[in-house]
Motif scaffolding. Structure first.
Motif, mmCIF file in Angstrom:
data_model
loop_
_atom_site.group_PDB
_atom_site.id
_atom_site.type_symbol
_atom_site.label_atom_id
_atom_site.label_comp_id
_atom_site.label_asym_id
_atom_site.label_seq_id
_atom_site.Cartn_x
_atom_site.Cartn_y
_atom_site.Cartn_z
ATOM 1 N N ALA A 74 -86.029 -72.828 -11.398
ATOM 2 C CA ALA A 74 -86.313 -71.650 -10.576
ATOM 3 C C ALA A 74 -87.767 -71.701 -10.092
ATOM 4 N N PHE A 75 -88.043 -70.936 -9.076
ATOM 5 C CA PHE A 75 -89.361 -70.980 -8.429
ATOM 6 C C PHE A 75 -90.276 -69.913 -9.042
ATOM 7 N N LEU A 76 -91.484 -70.319 -9.411
ATOM 8 C CA LEU A 76 -92.457 -69.413 -9.992
ATOM 9 C C LEU A 76 -93.586 -69.203 -8.988
ATOM 10 N N ALA A 77 -93.698 -67.987 -8.487
ATOM 11 C CA ALA A 77 -94.714 -67.641 -7.492
ATOM 12 C C ALA A 77 -95.673 -66.616 -8.086
ATOM 13 N N PRO A 78 -96.867 -66.486 -7.502
ATOM 14 C CA PRO A 78 -97.730 -65.376 -7.917
ATOM 15 C C PRO A 78 -97.037 -64.050 -7.652
ATOM 16 N N LEU A 327 -102.777 -66.183 -7.513
ATOM 17 C CA LEU A 327 -102.372 -67.577 -7.699
ATOM 18 C C LEU A 327 -101.817 -67.762 -9.103
ATOM 19 N N VAL A 328 -100.946 -68.748 -9.265
ATOM 20 C CA VAL A 328 -100.573 -69.232 -10.585
ATOM 21 C C VAL A 328 -101.509 -70.393 -10.880
ATOM 22 N N ALA A 329 -102.612 -70.081 -11.537
ATOM 23 C CA ALA A 329 -103.662 -71.068 -11.750
ATOM 24 C C ALA A 329 -104.474 -70.669 -12.979
#
Length: 566
Positions: A74-78, A327-329
């Motif tokens: 699955a896609f993980l977005a902010p 962001l996912v960072a």
């Protein structure tokens, strides 16, 4: 609600977790990470500690955590951020709003609470932030700059430059809210410029609001210190704002829909743009969605998914100075949304601060904000000056147009509109409208007339208007449909006459009953309550009705109640 990731202290544990020296709190394994900053989508495991992202990388990193969520591709977005919204327009409290939008992937909003501030003053902003803290959603705010919106409106409060400066110092306030009084900016109005100076002194963002302003006037407006505008309705207006150095807020709400028209500009990938909802009603939130709906439109129109996601994550975060969001960072708040795909943007799970997002608690309302229509309401009549032009209403815009006097009346399918001061001063006015379909068989009444939030009534005869006014008073504010002197449907809004503490589904059901009752009387507007609520906003062209009379916005004057004899 204070999130664990809000702590600003020692990050040494985050560093140790990132280096593999100790386990994290949460591991999302096997996700397709959406990285809008680099326009990438790549597979990675994401490790979270103390509410923030500690690290991300491949399976070889051998991350350890107390809890593991298997993303399975699955896609993980902010988490999605709405950079400009009036929560009150949803008719929900912040907790109710959170309940509606958290399942849609929204993790934060920058609220512009000038609705409740117009009713209750500075304490309305303080209430909004307090209610936001207990809502389960991240709620920041901008300080309202136009209370009332112009000198032609009277609401429940009048906020001075000194009070604006006070609001700008409240924790959680990120800047000065939309400066709607662009004639005051361009004309050098002393009170308007005192508020601008307060915004500049605070050092935050200064939102613009310049509907229809172009050319040299737009350059002058930007030169006054504005940083953004969400009033562009055509590609030409959007490009002109971008060229003037303004951030482009592309609005798609219940009353004003600009995304389809401005999508060609977004396909050019402008660096300084975002998607906002501005005003969106509870029924539309539940039926169509929030920012997820806007993302679906963008991707269906040809925008790369990572570019679309940037418009609701890192771009609004950058604009508002939310440097730990978007962001996912590593080091960023672990505000994330797990998506089944990047076409329909179906949300599987929403995380705020590394935990599953859950709605919070409703904050009690402040005193005040009821409905007082004046001592003579029982005998009031609502005549329209024969020489006044007709307000032509559009179903999907908050701008109106001018029709010839006499071109609409109850016999020709027009609907009379009445606006009455709801703060006890007794002022009221009436005009003819076209394009609503309401006619004279009944009245739609509301206490949510932007921005001063007086009472407005669309359609009906004098008896129905008076009966609708009585119903609003008894409810302490709300929306109501009356026909033949009897209430057909209603939704009480006891929070400042603007919001309900009902759960979203119940609020939407009651609002749906109001909409159905209005349609049974002939109304053709898709969202009649939302559209009516903007027909008194004195800074949006071209005709608007206030308790003082019919306003010609472009000429910036109230029309005389009697014809000029010369």
């Amino acid at each position: 609600m204070q999130f664990e990731s809000d702590r600003q202290g020692d990050r040494r544990r985050l560093v140790r977790v990132a280096r593999g020296e100790e386990a994290g709190d949460l591991l999302i394994r096997g996700a397709q990470v959406v990285q809008p900053a680099t326009r990438e989508i790549f597979e990675a495991d994401v490790l979270v500690a103390d509410g923030r992202v500690a690290a991300l990388g491949g399976a070889g990193m051998n991350f350890k955590a107390a809890r593991v969520v298997e993303a399975r591709g699955a896609f993980l977005a902010p988490g999605f951020i709405d950079g400009h919204i009036h929560i009150e327009s949803s008719l929900l409290t912040p907790a109710g709003f959170a309940r509606a939008v958290l399942p849609r992937g929204t993790t934060g909003v920058v609220a512009e609470p000038h609705e409740v501030v117009n009713v209750l003053g500075v304490r309305g902003l303080e209430w909004m932030l307090e209610a936001g803290r207990t809502s389960g959603l991240r709620v920041w705010a901008s300080a309202p700059s136009c209370v009332p919106a112009s000198e032609f409106e009277d609401g429940g409060a009048h906020v001075t430059a000194a009070e604006t400066a006070r609001m700008l110092r409240v924790p959680g306030v990120l800047g000065l809210a939309e400066m709607m009084n662009y004639p005051g900016v361009l004309g050098g109005d002393a009170g308007v410029w005192d508020i601008l100076e307060a915004g500049r002194a605070a050092g935050g963002r200064m939102d613009g609001h310049a509907a229809g302003v172009r050319g040299r006037d737009l350059m002058a407006y930007a030169a006054a210190g504005m940083h953004s505008d969400h009033e562009a309705a055509t590609p030409q207006e959007a490009r002109e704002r971008l060229r003037a150095g303004l951030w482009l807020m592309v609005r798609e709400g219940s009353a004003a829909r600009n995304l389809d028209a401005l999508l060609p500009v977004l396909l050019e990938r402008p660096r300084r743009a975002m998607l906002v909802s501005d005003d969106v009603s509870v029924d539309e939130l539940l039926e169509l969605g929030h920012l997820d709906r806007l993302l679906r439109t963008c991707v269906a129109g040809g925008l790369h998914p990572a570019d679309a996601v940037a418009l609701v994550t890192c771009n609004p975060a950058e604009y508002w100075g939310l440097y730990d969001c978007g962001l996912v960072a590593p080091g960023y708040h672990a505000d994330m949304v797990l998506l089944r795909d990047l076409k329909n943007f179906e949300v599987l799970e929403t995380f705020i601060g590394g935990t599953e997002a859950r709605p919070g608690e409703v904050t009690p309302p402040l005193d005040g904000g009821g409905v007082d229509l004046g001592a003579d309401w029982d005998t009031a009549t609502f005549d329209v000056p024969a020489h006044w032009p007709v307000m032509q209403v559009s179903p999907d815009q908050i701008t109106t147009h001018r029709g010839a006097p006499g071109s609409a009346n109850s016999e020709s399918g027009g609907a009379r509109m009445v606006v009455a001061d709801r703060y006890g001063r007794g002022h009221r006015a009436a005009c003819w409208t076209s394009g609503t379909g309401m006619g004279s068989r009944g009245t739609l009444g509301i206490s949510i007339l932007h921005d001063a939030h007086n009472a407005a009534f669309l359609g009906g005869n004098d008896d129905d208007v008076r009966a609708a006014g009585h119903a609003l008073r008894e409810m302490g504010g709300g929306v109501v449909v009356v026909s033949g002197g009897a209430v057909q449907a209603s939704l009480p809004l006891p929070y400042a006459g603007l919001m309900t503490d009902l759960p979203p589904q119940q609020a939407a059901a009651r609002l749906g009953e109001v909409t159905a009752a209005a349609r049974a009387l002939g109304c053709v507007l898709p969202y009649p309550v939302t559209t009516l609520s903007f027909l008194g906003l004195s800074v949006i062209p071209s005709l608007k009705l206030t308790p003082r009379g019919l306003l010609d916005v472009e000429a910036w004057k109230l029309l005389a109640p009697t014809p000029d004899p010369f």
